[in-house]
Design a protein around this motif. Structure first.
Motif, PDB file in Angstrom:
ATOM      1  N   UNK A 145      48.659  40.924 -46.862  1.00  0.00           N
ATOM      2  CA  UNK A 145      48.333  42.534 -46.276  1.00  0.00           C
ATOM      3  C   UNK A 145      46.840  42.836 -47.152  1.00  0.00           C
ATOM      4  N   UNK A 146      46.784  43.891 -46.557  1.00  0.00           N
ATOM      5  CA  UNK A 146      45.236  44.248 -46.726  1.00  0.00           C
ATOM      6  C   UNK A 146      45.558  44.777 -48.084  1.00  0.00           C
ATOM      7  N   UNK A 147      44.161  43.612 -49.027  1.00  0.00           N
ATOM      8  CA  UNK A 147      44.723  43.998 -50.638  1.00  0.00           C
ATOM      9  C   UNK A 147      44.533  45.404 -51.104  1.00  0.00           C
ATOM     10  N   UNK A 148      44.964  45.801 -52.189  1.00  0.00           N
ATOM     11  CA  UNK A 148      44.916  46.728 -53.144  1.00  0.00           C
ATOM     12  C   UNK A 148      45.463  48.033 -52.267  1.00  0.00           C
ATOM     13  N   UNK A 149      46.386  47.969 -52.007  1.00  0.00           N
ATOM     14  CA  UNK A 149      46.952  49.523 -51.286  1.00  0.00           C
ATOM     15  C   UNK A 149      47.923  49.985 -51.726  1.00  0.00           C
ATOM     16  N   UNK A 150      48.474  50.741 -51.657  1.00  0.00           N
ATOM     17  CA  UNK A 150      49.990  51.659 -50.703  1.00  0.00           C
ATOM     18  C   UNK A 150      50.318  52.066 -49.705  1.00  0.00           C
ATOM     19  N   UNK A 151      51.028  51.495 -49.264  1.00  0.00           N
ATOM     20  CA  UNK A 151      51.158  51.766 -47.127  1.00  0.00           C
ATOM     21  C   UNK A 151      52.711  51.604 -47.664  1.00  0.00           C
ATOM     22  N   UNK A 152      53.609  52.353 -46.256  1.00  0.00           N
ATOM     23  CA  UNK A 152      55.120  52.282 -46.480  1.00  0.00           C
ATOM     24  C   UNK A 152      55.674  51.239 -45.649  1.00  0.00           C
ATOM     25  N   UNK A 153      56.590  51.265 -46.076  1.00  0.00           N
ATOM     26  CA  UNK A 153      57.197  50.100 -45.080  1.00  0.00           C
ATOM     27  C   UNK A 153      58.407  50.824 -45.168  1.00  0.00           C
ATOM     28  N   UNK A 154      59.668  50.539 -43.516  1.00  0.00           N
ATOM     29  CA  UNK A 154      60.322  51.308 -43.482  1.00  0.00           C
ATOM     30  C   UNK A 154      61.246  50.261 -42.880  1.00  0.00           C
ATOM     31  N   UNK A 155      62.727  50.778 -42.169  1.00  0.00           N
ATOM     32  CA  UNK A 155      63.755  49.894 -41.749  1.00  0.00           C
ATOM     33  C   UNK A 155      63.591  51.196 -40.231  1.00  0.00           C
ATOM     34  N   UNK A 156      63.070  50.454 -39.409  1.00  0.00           N
ATOM     35  CA  UNK A 156      63.112  51.637 -38.004  1.00  0.00           C
ATOM     36  C   UNK A 156      63.746  51.188 -36.680  1.00  0.00           C
ATOM     37  N   UNK A 157      64.871  52.359 -35.755  1.00  0.00           N
ATOM     38  CA  UNK A 157      65.997  52.481 -35.597  1.00  0.00           C
ATOM     39  C   UNK A 157      65.477  51.692 -33.806  1.00  0.00           C
ATOM     40  N   UNK A 158      64.105  50.504 -33.953  1.00  0.00           N
ATOM     41  CA  UNK A 158      64.083  49.820 -32.825  1.00  0.00           C
ATOM     42  C   UNK A 158      64.413  48.616 -32.971  1.00  0.00           C
ATOM     43  N   UNK A 159      64.817  47.510 -32.131  1.00  0.00           N
ATOM     44  CA  UNK A 159      65.271  46.139 -32.707  1.00  0.00           C
ATOM     45  C   UNK A 159      64.493  45.495 -32.305  1.00  0.00           C
ATOM     46  N   UNK A 160      62.897  45.596 -31.359  1.00  0.00           N
ATOM     47  CA  UNK A 160      62.159  44.374 -31.035  1.00  0.00           C
ATOM     48  C   UNK A 160      60.307  45.745 -31.846  1.00  0.00           C
ATOM     49  N   UNK A 161      60.099  44.600 -32.547  1.00  0.00           N
ATOM     50  CA  UNK A 161      58.543  44.930 -32.928  1.00  0.00           C
ATOM     51  C   UNK A 161      57.460  45.320 -31.377  1.00  0.00           C
ATOM     52  N   UNK A 162      58.185  45.467 -30.609  1.00  0.00           N
ATOM     53  CA  UNK A 162      57.149  45.698 -29.200  1.00  0.00           C
ATOM     54  C   UNK A 162      57.403  47.009 -29.186  1.00  0.00           C
ATOM     55  N   UNK A 163      58.481  48.228 -29.771  1.00  0.00           N
ATOM     56  CA  UNK A 163      59.145  49.232 -29.857  1.00  0.00           C
ATOM     57  C   UNK A 163      59.612  49.943 -31.082  1.00  0.00           C
TER      58      UNK A 163
END
Length: 555
Positions: A145-163
């Motif tokens: 991932x991008x070095x030395x950074x803080x960002x969000x990680x979540x579970x989303x309601x979608x069932x496909x990475x396209x949406x």
């Protein structure tokens, strides 16, 4: 005769309503969005690599209390005599417990819209583990991932990475908003946390896990799929009228090099009698013709070292017991004996056949007969058709249930535990039927035992020389059946669409239906019937029917 129009219309509406309810009740759970654990989803195949699996075996053996840290616990709800069984067997009680670890895994790869610096480097895995009270545990490992950074990680309601859709939480404010991951100098990050989003573990299966950049752009994602194939621990306790049966398969004794070495054989069947007595039934062939000689249970558990006759009586209780062969060298008979050792104490000891001089010519250890028990694909015990076959995933291995047995003692009791791998998650076994067998079938009279050492610990029996024994006979008649249920009800499944959502929808259909009937009655009374002024009745009702009279227009 004709019925009044109002009656006919009301009945049409009622039967239409009834048809809708019945049709809805037959819909599969997948219509409600409930995951179908038995389906062979091709998307699961990319998780066969151990790299992205939760270490199921290690987790199962760790010191966790049932219902915590991903532990799945199922119990046998109620066990009854099998409906098709009509024999003398009586079941006093049975308990079966299934213990396993639940987990889902998302393999993280580049998000479809990620064309930046991490497009060819990002990867990793996220593991989802159920906890109690609707809490879920997230374990993640991310690389590139991008070095030395803080960002969000979540579970989303979608069932496909396209949406991917919105953040998957019913709480206000959204539970996922403050969740972040922090990368090191190489863009790597790992960690774990517990979170309560308002949705149970099962509701999160099939949803997208997404990793963002600091500006909120999606850079890596994956779909949470249940880990399958972990070991299950089965604990059981059975009490019935099926008392123990042990069989000794007689073969040439190691010291027999005489004329009977290539001919002698037979079987001995041992069952408990009363007051400590034991019943022996024997069938010997290929011995010396027309002799009278001894036959005994011995102290040893191996034909290589049989030891003395097994009795604590003085004089030895076995001394007077003999067999008599005919001119063909065969002998069949039975007897009861109180040797000072009961049935359970005789199990695994060697039964020996002597010649007229007292030499050992044939022997075999008394191996307890095992009876089958298995979880089946069906969810009811009504008939063999309903129960269906054993519950396992054929693509993974041979039927793991075919060698599973329980061994009753002289009182009809059996208890123990074993591990098994069915290819399905623990929770997938919920509501499935457990079938317990007993009472040998008619063709089991030809039963033979195999007393060679074996490695599978589920059949391990502690004996004096640490030799392990098992039975080949794992069949028997189906004598008892019951269904498994989730002890912890960890996720309640109330938000998984069954049975609560289905119940509310059925109630909704009923309410709407009765409203339709009411509106129909109002229409008939205030609009349709008044339009028929001057008519005494809409139809000729005939005897036994009430009439609809149009409003009076005067005296």
């Amino acid at each position: 005769m004709h019925q009044p129009l109002g009656n006919r219309m009301a009945r049409v509406v009622f039967f239409l309503l009834l048809s809708l309810v019945v049709a809805y009740a037959q819909l599969p759970d997948t219509f409600m969005g409930v995951p179908e654990p038995d389906s062979d989803n091709d998307s699961n195949e990319n998780l066969d690599s151990d790299e992205f699996y939760l270490e199921i075996d290690e987790a199962r053996d760790s010191d966790h209390e049932p219902g915590k840290d991903g532990r799945c616990l199922l119990n046998l709800e109620k066990v009854e005599v099998y409906p098709a069984y009509e024999g003398p067997f009586q079941l006093a009680g049975a308990s079966v417990q299934v213990v396993g670890v639940e987990a889902s895994v998302a393999k993280i790869t580049r998000s479809p819209g990620n064309n930046g610096s991490t497009a060819f480097t990002i990867g990793g895995a996220v593991r989802l583990i159920p906890q109690k009270n609707g809490v879920i545990r997230i374990q993640y490992e991310i690389t590139g991932a991008i070095p030395n950074t803080i960002a969000g990680m979540h579970i989303h309601e979608g069932t496909d990475c396209d949406d991917i859709g919105a953040l998957f939480s019913s709480n206000e404010p959204n539970s996922w908003i403050p969740v972040k991951y922090q990368t090191d100098f190489d863009g790597n990050s790992e960690g774990a946390f517990d979170i309560e989003t308002g949705f149970s573990y099962h509701k999160n299966i099939g949803k997208v896990v997404n990793f963002h950049s600091p500006d909120g752009t999606s850079i890596g994602c994956g779909v949470l799929l249940p880990v399958r194939g972990g070991n299950l621990e089965i604990n059981y306790a059975i009490s019935s009228s099926q008392t123990g049966i042990s069989i000794a398969t007689l073969t040439r004794s190691p010291t027999n090099h005489g004329p009977t070495a290539g001919t002698i054989g037979g079987t001995v069947r041992m069952t408990p009698s009363v007051n400590g007595f034991v019943l022996f039934e024997y069938d010997i062939f290929g011995t010396f013709p027309n002799i009278v000689a001894g036959l005994h249970t011995h102290l040893g558990v191996s034909c290589n070292e049989i030891g003395p006759a097994y009795s604590n009586k003085q004089p030895n209780a076995w001394i007077p017991f003999k067999y008599a062969s005919n001119e063909n060298g065969t002998s069949t008979g039975s007897f009861v004996i109180d040797s000072g050792f009961d049935y359970d104490e005789n199990v695994h000891h060697v039964f020996d056949i002597h010649d007229a001089e007292g030499n050992s010519i044939a022997c075999g250890p008394l191996v307890p007969m095992g009876f089958g028990m298995a979880i089946h694909r069906g969810e009811t015990c009504k008939t063999d058709v309903d129960i269906k076959g054993h519950f396992w995933r054929p693509m993974d291995s041979p039927d793991p249930w075919q060698d599973i047995v329980y061994i009753p003692d002289q009182n009809g009791n059996a208890h123990g535990s074993f591990t098994i791998k069915t290819g399905f998650t623990c929770s997938a076994h919920d509501q499935h039927a457990v079938v317990i067998k007993g009472e040998p079938e008619e063709n089991d009279s030809d039963f033979e035992s195999d007393y060679k050492p074996f490695e599978d610990p589920r059949f391990q029996v502690e004996v004096e020389d640490d030799t392990d024994f098992r039975s080949d006979m794992t069949e028997g008649v189906r004598i008892a059946c019951g269904a498994l249920f989730d002890v912890d009800e960890r996720d309640d499944h109330s938000d998984d669409g069954f049975p609560y959502e289905r119940t509310f929808i059925v109630i909704g259909i009923l309410v709407v239906g009765f409203m339709m009937i009411g509106l129909t009655a109002v229409y008939l009374k205030f609009w349709y019937l008044p339009s028929k002024e001057g008519s005494q009745s809409l139809v000729d009702p005939g005897e036994g029917y009430s009439t609809f009279i149009s409003p009076s227009t005067g005296p």
